[in-house]
Design a protein around this motif. Sequence first.
Motif, PDB file in Angstrom:
ATOM      1  N   SER A 218     -40.708  11.968  38.353  1.00 36.87           N
ATOM      2  CA  SER A 218     -41.732  11.662  37.345  1.00 36.87           C
ATOM      3  C   SER A 218     -41.326  11.974  35.910  1.00 36.87           C
ATOM      4  N   PHE A 219     -40.071  12.387  35.674  1.00 44.83           N
ATOM      5  CA  PHE A 219     -39.660  12.761  34.326  1.00 44.83           C
ATOM      6  C   PHE A 219     -38.419  11.988  33.888  1.00 44.83           C
ATOM      7  N   ALA A 220     -38.352  11.723  32.589  1.00 45.17           N
ATOM      8  CA  ALA A 220     -37.196  11.036  32.016  1.00 45.17           C
ATOM      9  C   ALA A 220     -36.128  12.027  31.561  1.00 45.17           C
ATOM     10  N   LEU A 221     -36.525  13.281  31.321  1.00 47.24           N
ATOM     11  CA  LEU A 221     -35.580  14.311  30.895  1.00 47.24           C
ATOM     12  C   LEU A 221     -36.005  15.638  31.494  1.00 47.24           C
ATOM     13  N   VAL A 222     -35.041  16.329  32.103  1.00 46.03           N
ATOM     14  CA  VAL A 222     -35.252  17.690  32.602  1.00 46.03           C
ATOM     15  C   VAL A 222     -34.194  18.584  31.975  1.00 46.03           C
ATOM     16  N   THR A 223     -34.596  19.760  31.520  1.00 42.94           N
ATOM     17  CA  THR A 223     -33.662  20.689  30.891  1.00 42.94           C
ATOM     18  C   THR A 223     -33.629  22.021  31.645  1.00 42.94           C
ATOM     19  N   LEU A 224     -32.445  22.593  31.718  1.00 44.90           N
ATOM     20  CA  LEU A 224     -32.209  23.939  32.269  1.00 44.90           C
ATOM     21  C   LEU A 224     -31.433  24.705  31.204  1.00 44.90           C
ATOM     22  N   HIS A 225     -32.159  25.403  30.337  1.00 42.48           N
ATOM     23  CA  HIS A 225     -31.546  26.060  29.185  1.00 42.48           C
ATOM     24  C   HIS A 225     -31.394  27.552  29.453  1.00 42.48           C
ATOM     25  N   GLN A 226     -30.159  27.998  29.640  1.00 42.43           N
ATOM     26  CA  GLN A 226     -29.848  29.415  29.903  1.00 42.43           C
ATOM     27  C   GLN A 226     -30.680  29.953  31.062  1.00 42.43           C
ATOM     28  N   VAL A 227     -30.679  29.192  32.141  1.00 43.45           N
ATOM     29  CA  VAL A 227     -31.461  29.541  33.329  1.00 43.45           C
ATOM     30  C   VAL A 227     -30.558  29.843  34.530  1.00 43.45           C
ATOM     31  N   LEU A 228     -29.531  29.040  34.725  1.00 42.05           N
ATOM     32  CA  LEU A 228     -28.771  29.101  35.971  1.00 42.05           C
ATOM     33  C   LEU A 228     -28.116  30.457  36.206  1.00 42.05           C
ATOM     34  N   HIS A 229     -27.715  31.150  35.136  1.00 43.51           N
ATOM     35  CA  HIS A 229     -27.016  32.419  35.362  1.00 43.51           C
ATOM     36  C   HIS A 229     -27.945  33.524  35.875  1.00 43.51           C
ATOM     37  N   TYR A 230     -29.253  33.278  35.868  1.00 44.19           N
ATOM     38  CA  TYR A 230     -30.207  34.240  36.442  1.00 44.19           C
ATOM     39  C   TYR A 230     -30.468  33.985  37.923  1.00 44.19           C
ATOM     40  N   LEU A 231     -29.966  32.899  38.471  1.00 47.45           N
ATOM     41  CA  LEU A 231     -30.345  32.459  39.812  1.00 47.45           C
ATOM     42  C   LEU A 231     -29.268  32.747  40.840  1.00 47.45           C
ATOM     43  N   ASP A 232     -29.699  33.098  42.053  1.00 46.70           N
ATOM     44  CA  ASP A 232     -28.726  33.358  43.113  1.00 46.70           C
ATOM     45  C   ASP A 232     -28.228  32.077  43.759  1.00 46.70           C
ATOM     46  N   ASP A 233     -28.930  30.954  43.561  1.00 41.04           N
ATOM     47  CA  ASP A 233     -28.504  29.676  44.123  1.00 41.04           C
ATOM     48  C   ASP A 233     -28.656  28.581  43.065  1.00 41.04           C
ATOM     49  N   PRO A 234     -27.785  28.567  42.060  1.00 39.39           N
ATOM     50  CA  PRO A 234     -27.924  27.573  40.986  1.00 39.39           C
ATOM     51  C   PRO A 234     -27.813  26.140  41.470  1.00 39.39           C
ATOM     52  N   GLY A 246     -36.747  10.447  37.369  1.00 34.95           N
ATOM     53  CA  GLY A 246     -36.861   9.077  37.807  1.00 34.95           C
ATOM     54  C   GLY A 246     -35.557   8.346  37.575  1.00 34.95           C
ATOM     55  N   PRO A 247     -35.431   7.081  38.027  1.00 30.64           N
ATOM     56  CA  PRO A 247     -34.214   6.298  37.794  1.00 30.64           C
ATOM     57  C   PRO A 247     -33.883   6.222  36.307  1.00 30.64           C
ATOM     58  N   GLY A 248     -32.632   6.505  35.970  1.00 31.99           N
ATOM     59  CA  GLY A 248     -32.214   6.508  34.575  1.00 31.99           C
ATOM     60  C   GLY A 248     -32.516   7.799  33.843  1.00 31.99           C
ATOM     61  N   GLY A 249     -33.194   8.730  34.499  1.00 32.44           N
ATOM     62  CA  GLY A 249     -33.526  10.001  33.859  1.00 32.44           C
ATOM     63  C   GLY A 249     -32.311  10.884  33.685  1.00 32.44           C
ATOM     64  N   ARG A 250     -32.410  11.821  32.744  1.00 35.49           N
ATOM     65  CA  ARG A 250     -31.263  12.681  32.424  1.00 35.49           C
ATOM     66  C   ARG A 250     -31.582  14.156  32.640  1.00 35.49           C
ATOM     67  N   LEU A 251     -30.559  14.881  33.034  1.00 32.48           N
ATOM     68  CA  LEU A 251     -30.626  16.334  33.182  1.00 32.48           C
ATOM     69  C   LEU A 251     -29.698  16.963  32.159  1.00 32.48           C
ATOM     70  N   ALA A 252     -30.208  17.906  31.375  1.00 30.96           N
ATOM     71  CA  ALA A 252     -29.390  18.632  30.403  1.00 30.96           C
ATOM     72  C   ALA A 252     -29.332  20.102  30.811  1.00 30.96           C
TER      73      ALA A 252
END
Length: 333
Positions: A218-234, A246-252
């Motif tokens: 349901s989103f055209a853009l999803v961001t993960l800003h300085q998040v992954l290093h806090y997670l045990d399963d990035p 959604g199709p054509g959507g971007r992850l930053a």
Amino acid sequence: MSASFDATVEILKALGEPTRLRLVMLLSGHDLTVSDLTSILGQSQPRISRHLKLLVESGVVLRHQEGAWAYFRRSDDPLVATLTDALLAGVTDEDGRLAGDREKLEDVRRERAERAALYFSRNAEQWDRIRSLHVPDAEVEAALLSSLGEESVEAMLDVGTGTGRLLELLAPRSERALGIDASREMLSIARAKLDASGLSRATVRQGDAYRLPVPRGSFALVTLHQVLHYLDDPAAAVREAAGALGPGGRLAIVDFAPHRLEELRAEHAHLRLGFSEEALGAYVQAAGLCVESIRALPLQGRRADALTVLILVARRPRATPFLDPAPRPVEAA
């Protein structure tokens, strides 16, 4: 925009009562609790709760839970937004009642801002220490905007939104912006900042990065800003974030390159000491995305403890049908 006759009647019936209309005016652009609303309107908690229940049942207002607290906000459904905006635009305030509501709403917003400032003052030293190790935030944000380009964004999702900075940065480019965070303290800060910025199109919710409380695709853009290093399963968090595209959507993704600062693990709860470009690329490719760009922003100078910031942008192909990378059973509402 077309809408069914019955749906329109139900919305108008829900709005056709003085207290409920005042509630919708307050909830148009703000997340508020029952306690907030009783304070503003000067009515009892059972009365306010009863009106909110009717508004939620009609679909005019959305309710979301954060621990023991429930927040309410006007629905962003196009029919609801069109009808309520048209009604509210023509309302006159003969007795000053609505002006009084707005003044008390400002009191609630001011209290939020004061609580946020107190939290910042208590934690500013450790945050400033980490910021001093990498290029200034302004440079990171400029590089992120450059990597994303001028492409319009209908809906964006910021996972692990923290203080809501990316919502402030990117919400003006999108029609709808949502931030998710597990911390109620951070959400309180984010709400205060969004209030101060006047970004009514942006809102925040409590949620888990491994199980996002949003519709899939349901989103055209999803961001993960300085998040992954806090997670045990990035890798799992990246798959979940990709599932919201959604199709054509971007992850930053914005995070640190590999480093050896064990103090960040010991003192600041970093579970991962950075990620290589290859590792981030593998995460997004395993989630069904294609890498578009990777940028490295090293801190200039000879500091042995300097951190390099990585910015990766990946896209879900448009030509392929949407596939949920992490299917799960549908839960009852």
